[in-house]
Write a protein that holds these residues in place. Structure first.
Motif, mmCIF file in Angstrom:
data_model
loop_
_atom_site.group_PDB
_atom_site.id
_atom_site.type_symbol
_atom_site.label_atom_id
_atom_site.label_comp_id
_atom_site.label_asym_id
_atom_site.label_seq_id
_atom_site.Cartn_x
_atom_site.Cartn_y
_atom_site.Cartn_z
ATOM 1 N N MET A 2 0.813 -1.217 0.000
ATOM 2 C CA MET A 2 0.000 0.000 0.000
ATOM 3 C C MET A 2 0.847 1.268 0.000
ATOM 4 O O MET A 2 0.325 2.376 0.155
ATOM 5 C CB MET A 2 -0.933 -0.019 1.213
ATOM 6 C CG MET A 2 -1.904 -1.189 1.207
ATOM 7 S SD MET A 2 -2.990 -1.217 2.658
ATOM 8 C CE MET A 2 -4.044 0.197 2.293
ATOM 9 N N ILE B 271 -7.394 -2.030 -3.935
ATOM 10 C CA ILE B 271 -6.885 -0.705 -4.324
ATOM 11 C C ILE B 271 -7.402 -0.333 -5.707
ATOM 12 O O ILE B 271 -7.811 0.805 -5.964
ATOM 13 C CB ILE B 271 -5.342 -0.683 -4.284
ATOM 14 C CG1 ILE B 271 -4.835 -0.832 -2.845
ATOM 15 C CG2 ILE B 271 -4.807 0.615 -4.892
ATOM 16 C CD1 ILE B 271 -3.333 -1.007 -2.736
ATOM 17 N N THR C 294 -8.443 3.555 2.094
ATOM 18 C CA THR C 294 -7.285 2.987 2.802
ATOM 19 C C THR C 294 -7.671 2.473 4.183
ATOM 20 O O THR C 294 -7.278 1.374 4.578
ATOM 21 C CB THR C 294 -6.180 4.056 2.936
ATOM 22 O OG1 THR C 294 -5.762 4.473 1.633
ATOM 23 C CG2 THR C 294 -4.982 3.492 3.685
#
Length: 334
Positions: A228, A264, A270
């Protein structure tokens, strides 16, 4: 340019699939679409799971309960001789050590990644402390030293320590000293996770551990943070304010990484993804707890205890509050 080959194919396919479409758009048209509130609301799914905190007051109480005080190392005085015990915890990914005086008060500590050479990391840190005492015109006298962790024997031989002890016993001793009513220890380390059940006298009654793969460990979270493009510190601070209750179905680090990449690509928030990761780790830890019959009070140790999102997820999973010592990262060395 193989990295853009699939996107190139998508562009080429338009000629055949949409040959009858006479509409032409400028890039600004697509940017306007992405800024459309209705589209953004569709892409970012609405809340479909229970929130962690029912009020700001409850959130604030959680933060206060797990607020760790900042540690200040002891400042040696000129001409002073300090007699201290040295404890070293050589973990799979980090090295920790502590200095304690004769009354078992914490004088100094060290915590850092191994960087593939834990002995050099520890040696440099110890020399730095020695130099600090020397510059203060003070003397540091190490009465005795002990080691634990993955590098227990390595460090014991390298530093000729007086003793070495398995990490389950080391964590139990620390729990008995700092959290008197703890009956259960949850230790999530770099490459393994373990749960330790204690007797009334603080000794180890039973324990189980997951050391066959990285599932449910700090390494799992580290890999996900890398995927990430976040630091572990950043990862530990998000996830408390999730909206969508995402579930990561695979605990395998490789497959979980693929799931995260897919999420994603779906433009998932997030916080929601991190919450899903925390749920996966919490589920793995809870399964270990179940195997040895966990009961309150639970104490959490290891670097992952600094991850508030995971702590809260574990609390919900176990149905109780976790006790987090301000020395959670150092319990093995202590």
């Amino acid at each position: 340019h193989p990295e853009i080959m699939i996107a190139y194919g998508a562009a080429l396919s338009l000629d055949g699939m949409f040959a009858g479409n006479s509409s032409w758009y400028m890039p600004k048209h697509y940017l306007d679409l992405l800024e459309n509130p209705e589209l953004r609301a569709h892409l970012q799914a609405s809340a479909d799971g229970p929130l962690f905190f029912e009020s700001e007051e409850e959130h604030r109480a959680f933060n206060e309960r797990h607020q760790l005080p900042e540690f200040t190392p002891y400042v040696p005085q000129k001409g002073e001789t300090i007699h201290a015990y040295l404890g070293i915890d050589s973990g799979s990914t980090t090295t920790k050590f502590v200095l304690m005086d004769e009354d078992e008060n914490l004088l100094d500590s060290f915590y850092a990644p191994n960087e593939g050479d834990p002995l050099t990391i520890a040696k440099t840190a110890l020399l730095t402390i020695h130099d600090r005492y020397e510059k203060a015109d003070a003397k540091l006298d190490i009465i005795a030293a002990g080691t634990t962790g993955y590098g227990e024997l390595l460090f014991s031989k390298a530093f000729s320590t007086e003793c070495h002890v398995v990490e389950t016993v080391a964590h139990a001793r620390a729990a008995d000293k700092y959290i008197k009513d703890a009956t259960f220890i949850l230790d999530i380390g770099g490459q393994d996770s373990k749960v330790i059940r204690l007797n009334d006298d603080g000794s180890v009654k039973n324990f189980v551990m997951n050391d066959k793969c990285a599932a449910g460990t700090g390494r799992f979270l580290e890999m996900m943070a890398k995927t990430m493009e976040m630091s572990l510190d950043e990862l530990s601070k998000v996830g408390l304010s999730y909206q969508e209750d995402i579930t990561i179905s695979s605990m395998c680090t490789v497959f979980a990484e693929s799931e995260v990449v897919s999420l994603i690509a779906q433009n998932k928030a997030t916080d929601d993804i991190v919450h899903g990761l925390n749920k996966a780790v919490a589920a793995k830890t809870a399964s270990l707890v179940k195997r040895v019959g966990g009961e309150e009070a639970y104490m959490m140790t290891g670097g992952v205890a600094q991850n508030q999102g995971l702590v809260r997820t574990l609390e919900e999973r176990l149905g109780t509050k976790l006790v987090i010592s301000d020395k959670s990262q150092l319990c093995g060395a202590l």
